[in-house]
Design a protein around this motif. Structure first.
Motif, PDB file in Angstrom:
ATOM      1  N   GLN A 178     -42.185 -30.328   0.396  1.00 60.08           N
ATOM      2  CA  GLN A 178     -41.943 -31.188   1.558  1.00 60.08           C
ATOM      3  C   GLN A 178     -40.711 -32.056   1.349  1.00 60.08           C
ATOM      4  O   GLN A 178     -39.896 -32.235   2.254  1.00 60.08           O
ATOM      5  CB  GLN A 178     -43.168 -32.084   1.800  1.00 60.08           C
ATOM      6  CG  GLN A 178     -44.376 -31.359   2.349  1.00 60.08           C
ATOM      7  CD  GLN A 178     -45.575 -32.283   2.453  1.00 60.08           C
ATOM      8  OE1 GLN A 178     -46.474 -32.239   1.637  1.00 60.08           O
ATOM      9  NE2 GLN A 178     -45.562 -33.134   3.458  1.00 60.08           N
ATOM     10  N   ILE A 179     -40.587 -32.614   0.145  1.00 59.42           N
ATOM     11  CA  ILE A 179     -39.454 -33.493  -0.156  1.00 59.42           C
ATOM     12  C   ILE A 179     -38.134 -32.731  -0.021  1.00 59.42           C
ATOM     13  O   ILE A 179     -37.148 -33.254   0.524  1.00 59.42           O
ATOM     14  CB  ILE A 179     -39.593 -34.089  -1.576  1.00 59.42           C
ATOM     15  CG1 ILE A 179     -40.757 -35.089  -1.615  1.00 59.42           C
ATOM     16  CG2 ILE A 179     -38.295 -34.761  -2.016  1.00 59.42           C
ATOM     17  CD1 ILE A 179     -41.084 -35.593  -3.009  1.00 59.42           C
ATOM     18  N   LEU A 180     -38.114 -31.493  -0.510  1.00 58.81           N
ATOM     19  CA  LEU A 180     -36.880 -30.707  -0.472  1.00 58.81           C
ATOM     20  C   LEU A 180     -36.523 -30.262   0.943  1.00 58.81           C
ATOM     21  O   LEU A 180     -35.350 -30.039   1.255  1.00 58.81           O
ATOM     22  CB  LEU A 180     -37.018 -29.490  -1.390  1.00 58.81           C
ATOM     23  CG  LEU A 180     -37.165 -29.796  -2.884  1.00 58.81           C
ATOM     24  CD1 LEU A 180     -37.351 -28.521  -3.684  1.00 58.81           C
ATOM     25  CD2 LEU A 180     -35.968 -30.585  -3.411  1.00 58.81           C
ATOM     26  N   SER A 181     -37.529 -30.114   1.815  1.00 59.30           N
ATOM     27  CA  SER A 181     -37.255 -29.648   3.177  1.00 59.30           C
ATOM     28  C   SER A 181     -37.098 -30.802   4.172  1.00 59.30           C
ATOM     29  O   SER A 181     -36.182 -30.801   4.995  1.00 59.30           O
ATOM     30  CB  SER A 181     -38.362 -28.704   3.648  1.00 59.30           C
ATOM     31  OG  SER A 181     -39.612 -29.379   3.659  1.00 59.30           O
ATOM     32  N   GLU A 182     -37.997 -31.783   4.102  1.00 60.71           N
ATOM     33  CA  GLU A 182     -37.929 -32.931   5.020  1.00 60.71           C
ATOM     34  C   GLU A 182     -38.559 -34.136   4.328  1.00 60.71           C
ATOM     35  O   GLU A 182     -39.768 -34.287   4.321  1.00 60.71           O
ATOM     36  CB  GLU A 182     -38.657 -32.620   6.332  1.00 60.71           C
ATOM     37  CG  GLU A 182     -40.029 -31.998   6.144  1.00 60.71           C
ATOM     38  CD  GLU A 182     -40.837 -31.985   7.424  1.00 60.71           C
ATOM     39  OE1 GLU A 182     -40.505 -32.740   8.343  1.00 60.71           O
ATOM     40  OE2 GLU A 182     -41.804 -31.224   7.465  1.00 60.71           O
ATOM     41  N   ASP A 183     -37.754 -34.965   3.735  1.00 58.38           N
ATOM     42  CA  ASP A 183     -38.264 -36.105   2.972  1.00 58.38           C
ATOM     43  C   ASP A 183     -38.619 -37.259   3.900  1.00 58.38           C
ATOM     44  O   ASP A 183     -37.755 -38.033   4.322  1.00 58.38           O
ATOM     45  CB  ASP A 183     -37.224 -36.555   1.936  1.00 58.38           C
ATOM     46  CG  ASP A 183     -37.801 -37.627   1.008  1.00 58.38           C
ATOM     47  OD1 ASP A 183     -39.037 -37.814   1.036  1.00 58.38           O
ATOM     48  OD2 ASP A 183     -37.023 -38.263   0.280  1.00 58.38           O
ATOM     49  N   ARG A 184     -39.891 -37.349   4.246  1.00 52.55           N
ATOM     50  CA  ARG A 184     -40.366 -38.465   5.056  1.00 52.55           C
ATOM     51  C   ARG A 184     -40.934 -39.539   4.140  1.00 52.55           C
ATOM     52  O   ARG A 184     -41.743 -39.239   3.261  1.00 52.55           O
ATOM     53  CB  ARG A 184     -41.452 -37.995   6.030  1.00 52.55           C
ATOM     54  CG  ARG A 184     -40.923 -37.061   7.112  1.00 52.55           C
ATOM     55  CD  ARG A 184     -42.001 -36.790   8.147  1.00 52.55           C
ATOM     56  NE  ARG A 184     -43.165 -36.166   7.541  1.00 52.55           N
ATOM     57  CZ  ARG A 184     -44.399 -36.263   8.049  1.00 52.55           C
ATOM     58  NH1 ARG A 184     -44.613 -36.972   9.145  1.00 52.55           N
ATOM     59  NH2 ARG A 184     -45.408 -35.651   7.459  1.00 52.55           N
ATOM     60  N   PRO A 185     -40.505 -40.789   4.285  1.00 54.87           N
ATOM     61  CA  PRO A 185     -40.994 -41.842   3.401  1.00 54.87           C
ATOM     62  C   PRO A 185     -42.471 -42.140   3.650  1.00 54.87           C
ATOM     63  O   PRO A 185     -43.021 -41.833   4.710  1.00 54.87           O
ATOM     64  CB  PRO A 185     -40.129 -43.054   3.771  1.00 54.87           C
ATOM     65  CG  PRO A 185     -39.711 -42.792   5.185  1.00 54.87           C
ATOM     66  CD  PRO A 185     -39.564 -41.304   5.289  1.00 54.87           C
ATOM     67  N   GLY A 186     -43.102 -42.732   2.636  1.00 57.84           N
ATOM     68  CA  GLY A 186     -44.503 -43.119   2.763  1.00 57.84           C
ATOM     69  C   GLY A 186     -45.385 -42.393   1.770  1.00 57.84           C
ATOM     70  O   GLY A 186     -45.007 -41.366   1.189  1.00 57.84           O
TER      71      GLY A 186
END
Length: 419
Positions: free
Chosen positions: A66-74
């Motif tokens: 997920q971080i590598l594709s779309e890093d959403r904070p939280g």
């Protein structure tokens, strides 16, 4: 099966290879693919079966992608644990398996100042490992928000229940997003735990490895019949044998743990006690010394022992037999881990004979008696003999008359009357 066959990403494979982990344990082999597929999981496994890696590895993999594709904070994952020791151990597992990933984690628990924990939260974390009390405290203060959560793990659920955390868990659950993946682990599955699992999980896959009523085959168990006042002398005598390299001793109370540690130290046997009244720094110091084998003997209560994961722990000694038979399985499961052999000694005084009976009923076999030692108690031997006789008589009557629900009971009863 090997870890390479589980389709793990390269950063996790590298971390596992560095630690020379090649073959997953049964629960890891079954659970990791389920978690990677995004399904809820109900895991029933006793201590020492490798369940921490069973959930930490796939969670790390999913979050890394997920971080590598779309890093959403939280906060993306929350792992709840009953004790600080277990929470710290889980944190160490995330650090070890995720050392080559971009996943940030932190551990929060009570008994220490909160500032280092809140500082870590303010910097941003993907995985939060927490004990229930401190988590609720920091939620109430506004330091923790769970609206971005995607993965929830409840570890050692039965111990949560034993320690009275059930109400805290029920307060936390409504704060979690309804759409999430949930993993639920427990060594035992009493009705209360099953009901709790039903409120957390959605159409879960079930993984059951080594039922809690059985003990690990690689553990050599024996029981010593001894008077209560002579337990300490028996313990000192056993510890004279240096082949007892790493020994975890269980007592029923905190006071008992302190007393045993004090007497052993006066006798020249280095030992430390670990329990809830000890400060966190003292507990961690003792635990670290025990893990790196600079401390040979650690005295613990059941609650404090959760989270103790020591490589090649050679012996567990039940100084006091537990009055809950499942606890016996948890205790001796601290040795004999990861395929290694282990040894468990139990001391039984006359008041503990009923506990021994319940333990043997649970594990489905008699624990061998270590006879002929210099502190052997004739009174306890007699009490055990009477217990066995009573069990035999009860079994004999049951076989003779059958169950009251069984028609044979009434037929046999009429035959007896006719005679």
């Amino acid at each position: 099966m090997t870890f390479e066959q589980l389709e793990l990403i390269e950063p996790i494979q590298m971390a596992l290879k560095e630690r020379k982990y090649t073959t997953p344990t049964p629960i890891q082999a079954e659970a990791i693919p389920i978690v990677l597929d995004g399904l809820d999981l109900l895991g029933c496994a006793q201590t020492g079966t490798g369940k921490t890696a069973a959930f930490s590895i796939p969670i790390l993999q999913r979050i890394e992608k997920q971080i590598l594709s779309e890093d959403r904070p939280g906060i993306k994952a929350l792992i709840l644990a009953p004790t600080r020791e277990l929470a710290i151990q889980i944190g160490e597992s995330f650090a070890a398996y995720g050392c080559y990933t971009h996943v940030a984690h932190t551990v929060i628990f009570g008994g220490v100042g909160q500032k280092p924990q809140t500082d870590a939260l303010n910097r941003g974390v993907d995985v939060l490992i927490a004990t229930p009390g401190r988590l609720l405290d920091l939620i109430n203060q506004g330091f923790v928000r769970l609206n971005t959560l995607e993965y929830f793990v409840l570890d050692e659920a039965d111990r949560m229940l034993d320690m009275g955390f059930i109400h805290d868990i029920k307060r936390i659950l409504p704060l979690l997003p309804k759409k999430r993946q949930s993993l639920f682990f427990s060594a035992t599955m009493p009705p209360e735990i099953e009901r709790l699992a039903g409120t957390i999980l959605h159409e879960p896959k079930k993984v059951e490895v080594t039922p809690a009523s059985s003990t690990v085959d690689t553990i050599d168990q024996s029981v010593y019949f001894v008077e209560k006042v002579e337990k300490i002398d028996l313990l000192k005598k056993l510890l004279e044998d240096r082949s007892l390299e790493s020994v975890l001793v269980f007592t029923r109370t905190k006071h008992g743990a302190d007393k045993v540690a004090r007497v052993l130290n006066k006798s020249g046997i280095g030992a430390e006690a670990i329990h809830g009244n000890k400060g966190q720094s003292a507990r961690q110091r003792a635990l670290s010394s025990f893990k790196d084998h600079t401390l040979r003997v650690l005295i613990a209560t059941d609650i404090a022992a959760r989270g103790i994961d020591v490589d090649h722990l050679s012996h567990v000694i039940n100084y006091d037999l537990p009055n809950v038979p499942e606890t016996y399985v948890h205790r001796i499961g601290r040795t004999g881990r990861a395929g290694h052999s282990g040894i468990a000694f139990s001391f039984c005084d006359v008041e503990e004979v009923p506990y021994l009976k319940d333990i043997q009923k649970l594990i489905g076999k008699e624990v061998p008696v270590a006879g002929g030692h210099m502190f052997e108690s004739a009174e306890v031997k007699e009490a055990v003999a009477e217990m066995k006789k009573a069990i035999k008589e009860k079994s004999k009557r049951r076989n003779m008359f059958g169950s009251k629900r069984d028609g044979n009971f009434w037929r046999n009863k009429k035959r007896t009357a006719a005679k």
